[in-house]
Structures are given as C-alpha cells and as structure tokens.
Scaffold this active site. Structure first.
Site, PDB file in Angstrom:
ATOM      1  N   ARG A 301       0.851  -1.193   0.000  1.00  0.00           N
ATOM      2  CA  ARG A 301       0.000   0.000   0.000  1.00  0.00           C
ATOM      3  C   ARG A 301       0.890   1.248   0.000  1.00  0.00           C
ATOM      4  NH1 ARG A 301      -2.433  -0.315   5.453  1.00  0.00           N
ATOM      5  NH2 ARG A 301      -0.542  -1.515   5.803  1.00  0.00           N
ATOM      6  N   GLU A 303       0.383   4.189   1.133  1.00  0.00           N
ATOM      7  CA  GLU A 303       0.274   4.926   2.395  1.00  0.00           C
ATOM      8  C   GLU A 303       0.902   4.188   3.574  1.00  0.00           C
ATOM      9  OE1 GLU A 303      -3.456   2.352   2.442  1.00  0.00           O
ATOM     10  OE2 GLU A 303      -2.073   3.224   0.972  1.00  0.00           O
ATOM     11  N   ASP A 336      -8.259  -2.561   9.730  1.00  0.00           N
ATOM     12  CA  ASP A 336      -6.850  -2.752   9.418  1.00  0.00           C
ATOM     13  C   ASP A 336      -5.996  -2.253  10.595  1.00  0.00           C
ATOM     14  OD1 ASP A 336      -8.035  -0.298   8.669  1.00  0.00           O
ATOM     15  OD2 ASP A 336      -6.535   0.087   7.130  1.00  0.00           O
ATOM     16  N   GLU A 519      -9.887   9.206  17.313  1.00  0.00           N
ATOM     17  CA  GLU A 519     -10.279   8.161  16.375  1.00  0.00           C
ATOM     18  C   GLU A 519     -10.834   6.920  17.062  1.00  0.00           C
ATOM     19  OE1 GLU A 519      -8.035   5.744  12.743  1.00  0.00           O
ATOM     20  OE2 GLU A 519      -6.888   6.565  14.415  1.00  0.00           O
ATOM     21  N   GLU A 533      -0.543   1.170  12.969  1.00  0.00           N
ATOM     22  CA  GLU A 533       0.594   1.665  12.207  1.00  0.00           C
ATOM     23  C   GLU A 533       0.901   3.137  12.427  1.00  0.00           C
ATOM     24  OE1 GLU A 533      -0.125  -1.281   8.351  1.00  0.00           O
ATOM     25  OE2 GLU A 533      -0.973   0.742   8.366  1.00  0.00           O
TER      26      GLU A 533
END
Length: 568
Positions: A301, A303, A336, A519, A533
């Site tokens: 990915r 990002e 994720d 979040e 991450e």
C-alpha cells in the site's frame, strides 16, 4: 533526514532479517516496475460488454508509487517522513516522469540530499489540525462547532495530485486523513443530520454517487491509490438515511448507483462453480454466494509502503505478493488490522483476509440488496424488486446457515476449511443491525456481547490484545453504533443503553482531559486508544458523528430506553 517518532500507540514493526527484508523490497520494486509499465501499454482487449464501464478513470500510473517508483521506494524506505502516508499524499510540482528521471540521474552523486530533493520537487501536505480548536464547552456544542473545520470545498485537484475530484463539499476525518473516506462518512452523516447540517450530509451522499458514476465503485478513500479497493459498503445506508429526511424520491434518484455498487461487489459471481472464488465473491459447496474482501493489486500500500514490505519479510514461507494482497484486502475491510484476519491470531505476517467470509460485510450486502428491492418497487420495476428480494433472502439464509457459531454468536466463515470462526468480535452484532437474526439468536448474541465484550468504556472490538488497533482494548465509534442499533431493534434496550452510555462516558472523560475527540478509545477506561501503524488521530469524523447521534438518543441523565424505529 528524520526517522519515525517514538510512540507507544504504534504496533511494533516485525523483527526480520536483512536478507528477508531485501527480498521483500526487491519483490515490491519489481512488481511496481512491471505494473507501471503495464499501465502505460495499450489495452490488448476491450472490456467485457456485461460490465458497466465508468465514464472516467485515472490511469494506474497516476498513483504515486507507480508514477515515480524508484523515488517513491527510496523515500519510504528512508522513512523521510514520520508517517508513510505523507509522501503518498505529496504532489509533484512538475511532470512525474521528469522528477523520476532527475532523481535517477542525481541519486548517486556525492552529497545528494534526498530530503532537499523531495522538498524542492513536491508540495508536502500538513495534517488536518483540530487539536487546538476550542468551539464549545459541551460535547454536543464542540461537535457542532467542529464540522466547519473538517469540511473541505477544494477546487479540482491540481495536476499530479493523488486526490480524486469531488463535485461537492466533503468532510474529512481529521489528522493524517485529509480526504473523504467511504464507511467513515456514513457515521459522519449521522452526526451532521443531528447537528442541523443536512446540506453537508446530502453533499457527502452526492459525492459517493459521483464516485460510483466515475469509477464503477466507491474507493476506500478519495485518492488514486485507493481505487483498487473499496470499504465496507454503507452506500445503501446513506441512501436510507437521506430518504428518511427527503422521502422516496431519494431511492429512485440513487437506484442506478445502488445497482452499480452491487455489480462491483458481485462481479464474476454468475460464472462461479461451487467451491470457487473470484475477486470479492465466493460460491460455497451448497451453491450459496457470499462476499469477501479483496484488492485488485498485490503491491505494498502506498500509504503504508514500508510497513507492508517489513510484514512480507516477516513471512518467509509466503510470496511477498500474497502478503501484500492480504494486507490490502484487510484494508478494504476497514479493520486494518485485527486478529480476525490473522492465521495465528497474533502475527500480521499470517494475514489471510481473502480466505474469510466476514459476517459484517455480508450483513451490509444484505442491506444493499434489500434497499435495491425497495428502490425498484418505488420506481415501479416489479421484476427488479422480486429479483433483489430473492437475493436478500438467499443471503440471509446463507448467513444463518454458515456464519453462526453454536456457542451463541455470529462469526466469520473460513470458506477454504469450511469452518466458522470461534472468535467473538463486535462484528457479531451486524446481523442484528441488518435485521437478519432470529429473535432467539439475537438474544444469544446479546448475552455473548454483554459477558465478553462490554466494558466500562464501551464495546470491545475483540477480546484479544495483539497490538493491532482493531483488537482489545480499543472501542471504535462505528461498532458502538452498529451494536446499539442492532440490539435496540430486537428489544435489547438495556444492553444497548449500557453500551451507548459507557462509550459516551469514555468519550467525555477524554474530552474533559484533552478537550478533543479522537479516532478510537480504550474500552477499559484506564488508558487511551492505540495500536496499529500510526499514532492516535484527533478530529475525528466518525466519532463526532456517532457521539452526536447517541447524545440525541440518550441525553445526559436520561433513564428512558428509546424504541428503535424498525422491528426485527
């Protein structure tokens, strides 16, 4: 050149040998180079007539990792930025092939400064800053005042920007998330409606319809590098939310996009034999058709490029491309990452997302099919209505047959080994959210949720502590909403209220300490949300939306148990 910031919130990188890391890096670069070359080659065959073609689609080479692969890999491998997403979002100030050629010509020069080269050739974005925004003393007032700070009315992206063009204003989550995201936005819309920002909610829905028109599906987020995957399909829920406000014309207006969304997720289903799988569809031995998460690419990915390379290097018995695909499919899930997807429930290198039929995804697909049936009926298309009523009924039957664990909860199905998962997760509440569950199974699921997932700060995501952000001890706003809605739908009002008030209490605790919304939260109430991450992000779109909606349903000091508008 700066390395990554030390942060206890982050999942530690896997410990891998230099040889394995070099192999994974070489694989990533080779695959990227081949993909970039293929993107520039002319098509050798026309698209199949049966598949609806989008009206426009950026060439894959416009993703930053393909536009300047050698430079992109060098910057990400050097950890030039604290967050790998930063360079993926940076915009080259001139033609990408010129920047790449210049880099290749100069990189071996004595004294070459990679950081200086990047800052001379790219506009590097800043995070969406909301930490110091003081717009209200109460939670509700703060959220109401925060929406303008998260709303973007940008003109069309400049040349070589990875952002996708959107016709209307949109709301971003905040922090590192500078673009509109798919499933985040449904929960954001819930709060916008309760804040009296109905026009902003309408704009979000119209933007997603425009993305379906342009690309044939809704990407993970509004960036070119997200186009190879989607996210949990909440578009039908967005349409339903808007129809509750503006009436049945909403269903008719968005029926074409609802059908194209369904066609994207079901592509290839008709030709599948029992036991077969293609892209996002699996046909089981009994003929049932269910969905899985997928990604059209098998590269790291952009990002999270170096994270993925390191993860692939930590799994020496698996081809790196296989690990990359599974990581991307896990990103499409929105979870994720989580122990749900891991073969050993602990190690990211064992990820096997595509081997599972997720209970949440298939519940959302049931809602999509039921919504299409309803929209067709309102548009005087009886054949279509019957077809999608039947599809929804068949999916509900398959969920009941394969995604139920006899210990008393819904779970994912391993279609390769023909076994249902033994893991309890917050996804177990989705069949209640969709109205699929029988009253008896709903009651058993409620008991499991109360005894294994309920905590002082809300509903746990899973019961395992792995360092992944979609595991314990984290509580996520969208999962609280799904649980509350689903339980209330089946008359489990006391548990619904406990989940809502516990979560609101944890959000209030953090707000009192830091005067911000974040979040994710710690369901135990003893710390702050973390793992994954990147560090904990402020903002935050879907938290704001869910909290604002829950505050309406469960006003402070209220003792009432509101009845859900829909029955099971």
């Amino acid at each position: 050149m700066r390395g990554p910031l030390p942060c206890a919130d982050r999942r530690p990188e896997p410990d891998v040998s230099p040889r394995r890391l070099e192999h994974a890096l070489r694989t990533a670069l080779v695959v990227l180079s081949l993909a970039s070359a293929a993107a520039c080659a002319p098509a050798t065959h026309p698209p199949r007539a049966s598949a609806p073609e989008p009206t426009q689609r950026p060439a894959p080479s416009e993703t930053p990792d393909r536009a300047y692969p050698a430079l992109f890999a060098a910057v990400q491998q050097a950890e030039l930025f604290d967050d790998q997403k930063t360079f993926a979002d940076a915009r080259p100030r001139r033609e990408p092939d010129q920047v790449q050629a210049d880099f290749l010509a100069r990189r071996d020069e004595s004294g070459f400064d990679l950081a200086a080269f990047v800052h001379a050739n790219f506009d590097v974005p800043a995070p969406v800053a909301t930490t110091d925004v003081k717009v209200g003393r109460t939670l509700a007032a703060h959220i109401d005042g925060l929406w303008p700070h998260l709303t973007r009315t940008d003109p069309a992206p400049k040349p070589h920007d990875s952002r996708l063009a959107l016709p209307h204003a949109y709301v971003v989550p905040g922090g590192r998330f500078r673009e509109m995201y798919y499933w985040d936005s449904y929960f954001t819309m819930l709060g916008l409606v309760e804040s009296g920002e109905r026009e902003r909610a309408r704009d979000l829905l119209a933007n997603f319809a425009a993305l379906i028109d342009a690309y044939g599906h809704i990407p993970n987020g509004a960036r070119t590098y997200y186009l190879s995957r989607s996210q949990p399909p909440y578009f039908s829920h967005m349409v339903e939310l808007e129809a509750r406000i503006d009436g049945d014309t909403v269903y008719r207006r968005y029926l074409p996009q609802l059908r194209r969304e369904h066609a994207f997720w079901m592509q290839g289903a008709q030709a599948l034999a029992p036991g077969g799988a293609t892209r996002r569809v699996v046909r089981l031995a009994d003929g049932s058709v269910l969905n899985r998460y997928w990604d059209d690419l098998d590269t790291p990915r952009p990002e999270a490029w170096l994270h993925d390379v390191r993860t692939a290097a930590s799994a020496p018995d698996r081809p790196p491309t296989q690990v990359f695909r599974e990581l991307r499919a896990g990103a499409e899930s929105g979870w994720d990452y989580s122990s749900r997807w891991l073969g050993d429930r602990r190690t990211l290198g064992t990820i096997r997302t595509t081997e599972l039929l997720p209970v949440d995804l298939n519940s959302l697909m049931h809602h999509l099919e039921a919504t299409i049936a309803l929209a067709c009926a309102k548009d005087a298309q009886p054949d279509c209505a019957r077809e999608f009523d039947q599809r929804a009924a068949q999916r509900a039957a398959a969920i009941e047959a394969h995604l139920w664990n006899a210990k008393g909860f819904y779970a994912d199905y391993d279609w390769k080994h023909r076994t249902v998962s033994t893991q309890v997760t917050a996804a177990a509440l989705y069949p209640l959210f969709a109205g699929i569950a029988s009253p008896q199974r709903a009651k058993l699921t409620a008991t499991t949720a109360r005894t294994q997932l309920l905590q002082p700060g809300g509903l746990l995501t899973t019961t395992l502590r792995t360092g992944q952000q979609w595991d314990a001890p984290n509580a996520w706003a969208p999962l609280q909403w799904v649980a509350v809605e689903g339980l209330a739908r089946y008359g489990e009002d006391a548990l619904a209220k406990d989940i809502a008030t516990n979560f609101l209490g944890e959000v209030q605790r953090v707000f009192d300490e830091r005067h911000k919304l974040v979040e994710k939260y710690d369901a135990t109430g003893r710390a702050h949300g973390g793992g994954g991450e990147y560090p904990l992000q402020d903002g935050f779109g879907w938290t704001n939306g869910v909290v604002r909606a829950l505050l309406v349903r469960y006003p402070p000091n209220s003792t009432a148990h509101p009845k859900h508008p829909d029955g099971p």
